[in-house]
Design a protein around this motif. Structure first.
Motif, short mmCIF file in Angstrom:
data_model
loop_
_atom_site.label_atom_id
_atom_site.label_comp_id
_atom_site.label_asym_id
_atom_site.label_seq_id
_atom_site.Cartn_x
_atom_site.Cartn_y
_atom_site.Cartn_z
N PRO A 210 -25.88 5.94 25.66
CA PRO A 210 -25.71 4.52 26.00
C PRO A 210 -25.10 4.32 27.38
CG PRO A 210 -24.03 5.22 24.44
CD PRO A 210 -24.98 6.36 24.56
N HIS A 211 -25.61 3.32 28.09
CA HIS A 211 -25.09 2.93 29.39
C HIS A 211 -24.37 1.60 29.26
CE1 HIS A 211 -27.56 6.14 30.96
NE2 HIS A 211 -28.64 5.57 30.47
N PRO A 212 -23.47 1.29 30.17
CA PRO A 212 -22.83 -0.03 30.15
C PRO A 212 -23.87 -1.15 30.14
CG PRO A 212 -21.68 1.41 31.68
CD PRO A 212 -22.91 2.15 31.25
N GLY A 213 -23.71 -2.07 29.21
CA GLY A 213 -24.64 -3.19 29.10
C GLY A 213 -25.80 -2.96 28.17
N THR B 99 -31.37 -11.08 22.21
CA THR B 99 -32.52 -11.88 22.67
C THR B 99 -33.30 -11.19 23.80
OG1 THR B 99 -31.03 -13.09 24.14
CG2 THR B 99 -31.48 -14.06 21.98
N ASP B 100 -32.66 -10.28 24.51
CA ASP B 100 -33.34 -9.55 25.58
C ASP B 100 -33.84 -8.18 25.13
OD1 ASP B 100 -32.94 -11.60 27.44
OD2 ASP B 100 -30.94 -10.84 27.94
N GLY B 101 -33.82 -7.94 23.83
CA GLY B 101 -34.33 -6.68 23.31
C GLY B 101 -33.24 -5.67 22.99
N VAL B 102 -33.63 -4.58 22.35
CA VAL B 102 -32.73 -3.50 21.96
C VAL B 102 -33.08 -2.27 22.78
CG1 VAL B 102 -32.02 -1.99 20.07
CG2 VAL B 102 -32.44 -4.42 19.63
N ASP B 103 -32.07 -1.64 23.36
CA ASP B 103 -32.28 -0.48 24.22
C ASP B 103 -32.25 0.85 23.48
OD1 ASP B 103 -32.32 -1.86 26.87
OD2 ASP B 103 -30.31 -2.46 26.22
N ALA B 104 -31.44 0.95 22.43
CA ALA B 104 -31.30 2.22 21.72
C ALA B 104 -30.92 1.95 20.27
CB ALA B 104 -30.25 3.11 22.39
N PHE B 105 -31.17 2.94 19.41
CA PHE B 105 -31.01 2.74 17.98
C PHE B 105 -30.53 4.03 17.34
CE2 PHE B 105 -32.04 1.94 13.62
CZ PHE B 105 -32.26 0.57 13.46
N ILE B 106 -29.47 3.96 16.53
CA ILE B 106 -28.96 5.08 15.74
C ILE B 106 -29.13 4.74 14.27
CG2 ILE B 106 -26.94 6.44 15.08
CD1 ILE B 106 -25.86 6.02 17.91
N ASP B 107 -29.85 5.57 13.54
CA ASP B 107 -30.07 5.37 12.11
C ASP B 107 -29.26 6.39 11.33
OD1 ASP B 107 -31.09 5.04 9.50
OD2 ASP B 107 -32.76 6.39 9.92
N ALA C 248 -21.59 -0.12 25.75
CA ALA C 248 -22.72 -0.77 25.11
C ALA C 248 -22.28 -1.96 24.28
CB ALA C 248 -23.47 0.23 24.23
N ARG C 249 -23.20 -2.89 24.11
CA ARG C 249 -23.03 -3.96 23.13
C ARG C 249 -23.62 -3.45 21.83
NH1 ARG C 249 -26.50 -9.57 22.89
NH2 ARG C 249 -25.56 -10.38 20.96
N VAL C 250 -22.82 -3.37 20.78
CA VAL C 250 -23.25 -2.71 19.55
C VAL C 250 -23.46 -3.72 18.43
CG1 VAL C 250 -22.69 -0.96 17.81
CG2 VAL C 250 -22.03 -0.60 20.20
N ILE C 251 -24.65 -3.66 17.84
CA ILE C 251 -25.00 -4.45 16.66
C ILE C 251 -25.10 -3.48 15.50
CG2 ILE C 251 -26.78 -5.89 15.59
CD1 ILE C 251 -27.57 -6.73 18.48
N GLY C 252 -24.43 -3.76 14.40
CA GLY C 252 -24.42 -2.85 13.27
C GLY C 252 -24.97 -3.48 12.02
N THR C 253 -25.90 -2.80 11.36
CA THR C 253 -26.37 -3.30 10.07
C THR C 253 -25.44 -2.79 8.97
OG1 THR C 253 -27.86 -1.45 9.52
CG2 THR C 253 -28.75 -3.19 10.93
N LEU D 288 -18.00 5.47 13.27
CA LEU D 288 -17.55 6.21 14.45
C LEU D 288 -18.55 6.10 15.58
CD1 LEU D 288 -16.07 9.52 12.96
CD2 LEU D 288 -14.81 7.58 13.92
N ALA D 289 -19.85 6.27 15.27
CA ALA D 289 -20.87 6.19 16.32
C ALA D 289 -20.88 4.82 16.98
CB ALA D 289 -22.25 6.49 15.72
N ALA D 290 -20.72 3.77 16.19
CA ALA D 290 -20.72 2.41 16.75
C ALA D 290 -19.55 2.22 17.71
CB ALA D 290 -20.65 1.39 15.62
N GLN D 291 -18.38 2.72 17.33
CA GLN D 291 -17.22 2.56 18.20
C GLN D 291 -17.33 3.42 19.46
OE1 GLN D 291 -13.27 2.06 15.83
NE2 GLN D 291 -14.71 3.08 14.45
N LEU D 292 -17.89 4.62 19.33
CA LEU D 292 -18.07 5.47 20.50
C LEU D 292 -19.08 4.87 21.47
CD1 LEU D 292 -18.08 9.00 18.80
CD2 LEU D 292 -16.23 7.98 20.15
N ALA D 293 -20.15 4.29 20.93
CA ALA D 293 -21.13 3.63 21.80
C ALA D 293 -20.50 2.44 22.51
CB ALA D 293 -22.34 3.19 20.98
N ALA D 294 -19.67 1.70 21.80
CA ALA D 294 -18.99 0.56 22.41
C ALA D 294 -18.05 1.02 23.52
CB ALA D 294 -18.24 -0.24 21.36
N ARG D 295 -17.38 2.15 23.31
CA ARG D 295 -16.49 2.66 24.35
C ARG D 295 -17.27 3.08 25.59
NH1 ARG D 295 -11.38 4.00 23.81
NH2 ARG D 295 -11.61 5.81 25.19
N ALA D 296 -18.55 3.42 25.42
CA ALA D 296 -19.38 3.75 26.56
C ALA D 296 -19.87 2.52 27.30
CB ALA D 296 -20.58 4.59 26.10
#
Length: 305
Positions: A135-138, A200-208, A163-168, A153-161
């Motif tokens: 993940p990159h900033p933004g 609204t501008d799309g999703v850049d990356a996805f962790i399942d 990223a804007r994180v959306i979690g299901t 953990l992955a969501a928080q680590l991505a946020a620290r990088a």
């Protein structure tokens, strides 16, 4: 000593707490008195016989405890050192575990024993997942199963990088995820529309971290397959997505040490949703199989501290 054993394949009712001889460390090994041991979803199919092998065998990989024995040639450790570790022999759910000295790391003083005991597998898997999607900033990143041990953990680590994180996650966990800086959406039917309303501008990356159609969801959202990582749908590799796991981490000890220090400092959180005594191990796995709740389930072994 007490140890959990799987005498035959089956459901959680086959799990036994039995008396076995205390192990002695060989050359290059340490002996650890276990305080807490983690449990993980991947241990359920092992017990059910889906990965082969021939019981009886032990159970459990990650743990935290105190070094009480040093094998010949071990340096850099002392009796009484508090450690986090992982048993490659599935022997962590026991009063004592013996393993190579390079499979343990120091437990930070500020990290609770229960969190430390649940950490090794979740931390390395989360680091592997986040490193894979880079993940990159933004960036807008979706984490499916964001309330689970790896997902949170992955969501928080991505946020620290950055990223804007959306979690299901199920709605019962939404408030807690918001408190961790994760934007929650309900999983299941209609998840794609709910995610699009936020991103609204799309999703850049996805962790399942959960499987059950999440790779399809990521692809339908227009995510580049090269930025989709799943730890739960290995058949999806044929579609060009990543299916790397904890074994892909070049330096697992460094990865766990990083996450452990962030947790000790309060920079991130690993919630513990339930603690069970080791003699209630079957109930712990039944609870795990429900796949609900926030964070990890742990077994208290020894004194637990």
């Amino acid at each position: 000593m007490n140890a959990v054993r799987i005498p035959r394949f089956g459901d959680s009712s086959v799990l036994e707490l039995v008396q076995v001889p205390e192990p002695e460390p060989g050359p290059g090994e340490v002996r650890v008195a276990v305080r807490y041991a983690g449990i993980n979803p991947g241990e359920i199919p092992i017990r059910e016989g889906r990965f082969g092998g021939e019981p009886p065998f032990g159970q459990g990989s990650d743990f935290a405890g105190e070094i009480v024995g040093l094998g010949e040639g071990v340096t850099g450790w002392r009796i009484g050192s508090d450690v986090i570790g992982m048993s490659d022999q599935r022997s962590a759910q026991a009063d004592y575990v013996v393993l190579p000295a390079d499979r343990v790391i120091p437990k930070p003083a500020g990290l609770g024993w229960d969190v430390a005991g649940a950490l090794y597998v979740a931390a390395t898997t989360a680091v592997a997942a986040v490193d894979t999607i880079a993940p990159h900033p933004g960036d807008r990143v979706v984490v499916a199963g964001a309330a689970g041990g790896v997902g949170v953990l992955a969501a928080q680590l991505a946020a620290r990088a950055g990223a804007r994180v959306i979690g299901t996650a199920s709605e019962q966990n939404h408030e807690a995820l918001r408190g961790l800086g994760i934007e929650p959406v309900a999983y299941g039917d209609g998840a794609q529309g709910r995610i699009r309303l936020l991103a609204t501008d799309g999703v850049d990356a996805f962790i399942d971290t959960h499987g059950r159609g999440n790779v399809d969801l990521a692809l339908d959202l227009g995510v580049d397959p090269g930025r989709i990582e799943t730890i739960a749908d290995f058949a999806a590799a044929s579609r060009g997505v990543h299916t790397v796991g904890m074994s892909s981490v070049a330096d697992p000890r460094a990865a766990v040490a990083l996450v452990a220090q962030l947790l000790a400092e309060g920079a991130i959180t690993l919630p513990i949703k339930a603690r069970y005594a080791i003699d209630d191990v079957a109930t712990a796995y039944d609870r795990l199989a429900e796949r609900h709740g926030l964070g990890k389930i742990v077994l208290q072994v020894g004194t637990g501290i």
